[in-house]
Design an enzyme around this catalytic site. Structure first.
Site, PDB file in Angstrom:
ATOM      1  N   GLU A   1       0.828  -1.214   0.000  1.00 24.98           N
ATOM      2  CA  GLU A   1       0.000   0.000   0.000  1.00 24.98           C
ATOM      3  C   GLU A   1       0.862   1.264   0.000  1.00 24.98           C
ATOM      4  O   GLU A   1       0.609   2.197  -0.767  1.00 24.98           O
ATOM      5  CB  GLU A   1      -0.924   0.037   1.237  1.00 24.98           C
ATOM      6  CG  GLU A   1      -1.975  -1.064   1.269  1.00 24.98           C
ATOM      7  CD  GLU A   1      -1.497  -2.308   2.014  1.00 24.98           C
ATOM      8  OE1 GLU A   1      -0.308  -2.654   1.896  1.00 24.98           O
ATOM      9  OE2 GLU A   1      -2.317  -2.935   2.694  1.00 24.98           O
TER      10      GLU A   1
ATOM     11  N   THR B   1      15.337 -40.416  -1.311  1.00 24.95           N
ATOM     12  CA  THR B   1      15.440 -39.688  -2.579  1.00 24.95           C
ATOM     13  C   THR B   1      16.801 -39.002  -2.692  1.00 24.95           C
ATOM     14  O   THR B   1      17.437 -39.028  -3.748  1.00 24.95           O
ATOM     15  CB  THR B   1      14.307 -38.644  -2.661  1.00 24.95           C
ATOM     16  OG1 THR B   1      13.078 -39.352  -2.677  1.00 24.95           O
ATOM     17  CG2 THR B   1      14.422 -37.779  -3.896  1.00 24.95           C
TER      18      THR B   1
ATOM     19  N   ASP C   1      18.760 -40.301  -5.844  1.00 24.97           N
ATOM     20  CA  ASP C   1      18.722 -39.403  -7.009  1.00 24.97           C
ATOM     21  C   ASP C   1      19.822 -38.338  -6.999  1.00 24.97           C
ATOM     22  O   ASP C   1      20.060 -37.712  -8.024  1.00 24.97           O
ATOM     23  CB  ASP C   1      17.369 -38.669  -7.072  1.00 24.97           C
ATOM     24  CG  ASP C   1      16.205 -39.627  -7.274  1.00 24.97           C
ATOM     25  OD1 ASP C   1      16.449 -40.840  -7.369  1.00 24.97           O
ATOM     26  OD2 ASP C   1      15.064 -39.133  -7.337  1.00 24.97           O
TER      27      ASP C   1
ATOM     28  N   GLU D   1       8.564 -33.028  -2.310  1.00 26.45           N
ATOM     29  CA  GLU D   1       8.827 -33.628  -3.634  1.00 26.45           C
ATOM     30  C   GLU D   1       9.140 -35.114  -3.530  1.00 26.45           C
ATOM     31  O   GLU D   1       9.824 -35.658  -4.387  1.00 26.45           O
ATOM     32  CB  GLU D   1       9.958 -32.871  -4.339  1.00 26.45           C
ATOM     33  CG  GLU D   1       9.546 -31.525  -4.878  1.00 26.45           C
ATOM     34  CD  GLU D   1      10.372 -31.067  -6.084  1.00 26.45           C
ATOM     35  OE1 GLU D   1      10.922 -31.907  -6.801  1.00 26.45           O
ATOM     36  OE2 GLU D   1      10.457 -29.849  -6.270  1.00 26.45           O
TER      37      GLU D   1
ATOM     38  N   ARG E   1       7.823 -42.925   0.431  1.00 24.60           N
ATOM     39  CA  ARG E   1       7.516 -43.054   1.870  1.00 24.60           C
ATOM     40  C   ARG E   1       7.271 -41.690   2.505  1.00 24.60           C
ATOM     41  O   ARG E   1       6.405 -41.538   3.368  1.00 24.60           O
ATOM     42  CB  ARG E   1       8.664 -43.788   2.582  1.00 24.60           C
ATOM     43  CG  ARG E   1       8.602 -45.295   2.368  1.00 24.60           C
ATOM     44  CD  ARG E   1       9.771 -45.998   3.006  1.00 24.60           C
ATOM     45  NE  ARG E   1      10.987 -45.805   2.231  1.00 24.60           N
ATOM     46  CZ  ARG E   1      12.207 -46.141   2.643  1.00 24.60           C
ATOM     47  NH1 ARG E   1      12.364 -46.660   3.843  1.00 24.60           N
ATOM     48  NH2 ARG E   1      13.256 -45.959   1.878  1.00 24.60           N
TER      49      ARG E   1
HETATM   50  N1  LIG Z   1       8.534 -39.234  -9.311  1.00 24.58           N
HETATM   51  C1  LIG Z   1       8.680 -38.410  -8.299  1.00 24.58           C
HETATM   52  O1  LIG Z   1       7.975 -37.394  -8.193  1.00 24.58           O
HETATM   53  C2  LIG Z   1       9.716 -38.707  -7.279  1.00 24.58           C
HETATM   54  C3  LIG Z   1      10.116 -37.717  -6.374  1.00 24.58           C
HETATM   55  C4  LIG Z   1      11.066 -38.044  -5.422  1.00 24.58           C
HETATM   56  C5  LIG Z   1      11.593 -39.321  -5.382  1.00 24.58           C
HETATM   57  N2  LIG Z   1      11.195 -40.239  -6.274  1.00 24.58           N
HETATM   58  C6  LIG Z   1      11.727 -41.619  -6.222  1.00 24.58           C
HETATM   59  O2  LIG Z   1      11.325 -42.179  -4.988  1.00 24.58           O
HETATM   60  C7  LIG Z   1      12.298 -43.160  -4.603  1.00 24.58           C
HETATM   61  C8  LIG Z   1      12.688 -42.910  -3.165  1.00 24.58           C
HETATM   62  O3  LIG Z   1      11.538 -43.034  -2.368  1.00 24.58           O
HETATM   63  P1  LIG Z   1      11.626 -43.689  -0.945  1.00 24.58           P
HETATM   64  O4  LIG Z   1      10.236 -43.913  -0.469  1.00 24.58           O
HETATM   65  O5  LIG Z   1      12.553 -44.829  -1.020  1.00 24.58           O
HETATM   66  O6  LIG Z   1      12.401 -42.591  -0.110  1.00 24.58           O
HETATM   67  P2  LIG Z   1      12.050 -41.209   0.600  1.00 24.58           P
HETATM   68  O7  LIG Z   1      10.625 -41.076   0.928  1.00 24.58           O
HETATM   69  O8  LIG Z   1      12.692 -40.125  -0.190  1.00 24.58           O
HETATM   70  O9  LIG Z   1      12.904 -41.374   1.919  1.00 24.58           O
HETATM   71  C9  LIG Z   1      12.587 -42.347   2.857  1.00 24.58           C
HETATM   72  C10 LIG Z   1      13.625 -42.234   3.962  1.00 24.58           C
HETATM   73  O10 LIG Z   1      13.353 -41.055   4.710  1.00 24.58           O
HETATM   74  C11 LIG Z   1      13.323 -41.369   6.070  1.00 24.58           C
HETATM   75  N3  LIG Z   1      12.296 -40.589   6.766  1.00 24.58           N
HETATM   76  C12 LIG Z   1      12.496 -39.735   7.773  1.00 24.58           C
HETATM   77  N4  LIG Z   1      11.377 -39.190   8.183  1.00 24.58           N
HETATM   78  C13 LIG Z   1      10.416 -39.701   7.422  1.00 24.58           C
HETATM   79  C14 LIG Z   1       9.020 -39.519   7.386  1.00 24.58           C
HETATM   80  N5  LIG Z   1       8.391 -38.664   8.207  1.00 24.58           N
HETATM   81  N6  LIG Z   1       8.324 -40.228   6.497  1.00 24.58           N
HETATM   82  C15 LIG Z   1       8.933 -41.071   5.640  1.00 24.58           C
HETATM   83  N7  LIG Z   1      10.248 -41.290   5.632  1.00 24.58           N
HETATM   84  C16 LIG Z   1      10.988 -40.600   6.516  1.00 24.58           C
HETATM   85  C17 LIG Z   1      12.990 -42.827   6.142  1.00 24.58           C
HETATM   86  O11 LIG Z   1      13.509 -43.272   7.359  1.00 24.58           O
HETATM   87  P3  LIG Z   1      13.366 -44.789   7.836  1.00 24.58           P
HETATM   88  O12 LIG Z   1      14.361 -45.538   7.052  1.00 24.58           O
HETATM   89  O13 LIG Z   1      13.661 -44.719   9.272  1.00 24.58           O
HETATM   90  O14 LIG Z   1      11.942 -45.195   7.509  1.00 24.58           O
HETATM   91  C18 LIG Z   1      13.648 -43.375   4.931  1.00 24.58           C
HETATM   92  O15 LIG Z   1      15.004 -43.676   5.217  1.00 24.58           O
HETATM   93  C19 LIG Z   1      13.451 -43.023  -5.565  1.00 24.58           C
HETATM   94  O16 LIG Z   1      13.338 -44.046  -6.527  1.00 24.58           O
HETATM   95  C20 LIG Z   1      13.211 -41.681  -6.226  1.00 24.58           C
HETATM   96  O17 LIG Z   1      13.726 -41.658  -7.536  1.00 24.58           O
HETATM   97  C21 LIG Z   1      10.272 -39.961  -7.220  1.00 24.58           C
END
Ligand SMILES: NC(=O)c1ccc[n+]([C@@H]2O[C@H](COP(=O)([O-])OP(=O)(O)OC[C@H]3O[C@@H](n4cnc5c(N)ncnc54)[C@H](OP(=O)(O)O)[C@@H]3O)[C@@H](O)[C@H]2O)c1
Length: 366
Positions: A57, A201, A205, A301, A305
């Site tokens: 403003e 991730t 990645d 992003e 998990r």
């Molecule tokens: N297409 C897309 O948009 C996109 C984007 C990003 C990634 N990706 C792909 O996703 C894959 C990775 O996914 P991901 O599920 O393996 O890994 P993630 O979700 O990136 O990471 C999981 C890790 O984070 C930890 N973590 C800490 N706090 C957390 C919480 N509150 N919730 C969940 N996890 C938590 C987990 O710990 P704990 O081990 O103790 O459970 C685990 O080690 C890769 O292949 C990547 O290329 C795709």
């Protein structure tokens, strides 16, 4: 209802477009826009400056000068009524001699909440509120969420293959969407205060998570990694660029007696990474902590998990599903949400086509 758009609507729509320009740049203050219009001509226009001050403003009134007398001010958010680091904008509007103030959204900040409007009315100014309110609320979503819920507005962005996969474990980044979608994601990053991924991730990645669009390189958000065991390698792109764009690693413990943990912490901190000790599994508490640091918008992003955790904790406000045309096959990482099977409580608001990809935008029902 007729399809005729009033000049009030056109000016407010222009103000809402303008306020989007500084999203992600105004710290704890909202990015607000103000147009001063006299006899159908815009004589002043401004958006909250980067850093949050000066407010829209005062800048728009300075631009209008004497022409503000008798003019109409269009403001996307109720003008402030309290003395913060700057005097109240309501006072500035009164002093300028504007005859009418049109507001899209009332400010939920308890220091303002209707008082800005009352001050203007008490000074004899005609005040109208609620014009294009839902469009205004969408533009101010981050600020409004932080004010009312005390946590950031969370956008979950996922790129999903035609067979519902996010990626392939162990193969690094897989291109699911094309260059136009990826450019859109960079625009999103530029508008957002912080971006967050899980350590899975970060490890698989090695992303940079910056905004690399020409001209917007300085608008990268703070980058956050949920990393319970502090596994982010000092050689990762994130760690190596931490002095250029801040990186916060959220780790679960602060075990000074664990020499390996302490050494990893030292190595990261030497590179400029901030290690925040706050259980990354307690997302509600983490978001509250981020809000107190002035983070009003958060772009999650992935990966799978992390996305699942945010959805299960009911902390997602908006889901952006970028759907690629290709498939990844059975060994892919399955997305926690796919088109046609979205979590309850979300409705499709918009779709767009970016080359061969389709973006679906879902918003939490009010
Ligand atoms: N297409 C897309 O948009 C996109 C984007 C990003 C990634 N990706 C792909 O996703 C894959 C990775 O996914 P991901 O599920 O393996 O890994 P993630 O979700 O990136 O990471 C999981 C890790 O984070 C930890 N973590 C800490 N706090 C957390 C919480 N509150 N919730 C969940 N996890 C938590 C987990 O710990 P704990 O081990 O103790 O459970 C685990 O080690 C890769 O292949 C990547 O290329 C795709």
């Amino acid at each position: 209802m007729s399809g005729v758009v009033s000049s009030d609507e056109r000016f407010m729509a222009a103000a809402i477009r303008l306020c989007r320009r500084n999203l992600g740049l105004t710290s704890t203050n909202p990015s607000v826009a103000c147009l001063i219009v006299k006899d159908g001509v815009i004589v002043g226009s401004a958006v909250t400056a980067p850093g949050g001050r000066p407010h829209a403003e005062t800048q728009a009134l300075a631009m209008a000068g004497d022409a503000a007398r008798g003019a109409t001010a269009y403001v996307t958010l109720e003008p402030c009524s309290h003395h913060g680091k700057t005097p109240p904008c309501a006072d500035a509007l009164i002093a300028s001699g504007v005859a009418r103030v049109v507001v899209a959204v009332t400010d939920p900040d308890e220091r303002v909440a209707g008082r800005g409007l009352s001050m203007l009315r008490d000074a004899g100014i005609v005040v109208e509120t609620g014009l294009l309110e839902s469009e205004g609320k969408a533009a101010l979503a981050a600020y409004l969420t932080r004010q009312t819920k005390k946590h950031p507005y969370v956008t979950l962005k996922l790129a999903v293959s035609a067979d519902g996969m996010l990626g392939r474990l162990g193969t690094g980044q897989v291109a699911i969407t094309g260059p136009i979608s990826r450019g859109q994601v960079h625009v999103l990053r530029a508008e957002t205060d912080a971006i967050l991924v899980g350590i899975g991730t970060a490890l698989s990645d090695d992303p940079e998570l910056t905004c690399r669009l020409p001209g917007l390189e300085t608008r990268s958000p703070v980058r956050i990694v949920l990393d319970p065991r502090l596994e982010l390698p000092p050689t990762s792109k994130l760690a190596r660029t931490a002095l250029l764009v801040p990186v916060i690693v959220v780790a679960a413990k602060d075990d000074k007696d664990d020499p390996a943990f302490a050494a990893r912490q030292d190595a990261l901190e030497t590179l400029g990474v901030e290690v925040l000790i706050c259980d990354p599994r307690r997302l509600e508490a983490l978001l509250a902590a981020l809000a107190t640091r002035g983070i009003s918008s958060l772009l999650v992003e992935g990966g799978a998990r992390t996305a699942q955790s945010f959805l299960e904790a009911d902390l997602v406000d908006r889901i952006l599903l970028f759907k690629g045309a290709g498939t990844l096959g059975k060994d892919g990482v399955a997305s926690p949400c796919v088109s046609g099977q979205m979590p309850a409580g979300f409705s499709l608001r918009d779709t767009a086509r970016y080359g061969a990809d389709i973006l679906e935008e879902y918003e939490r029902d009010e």
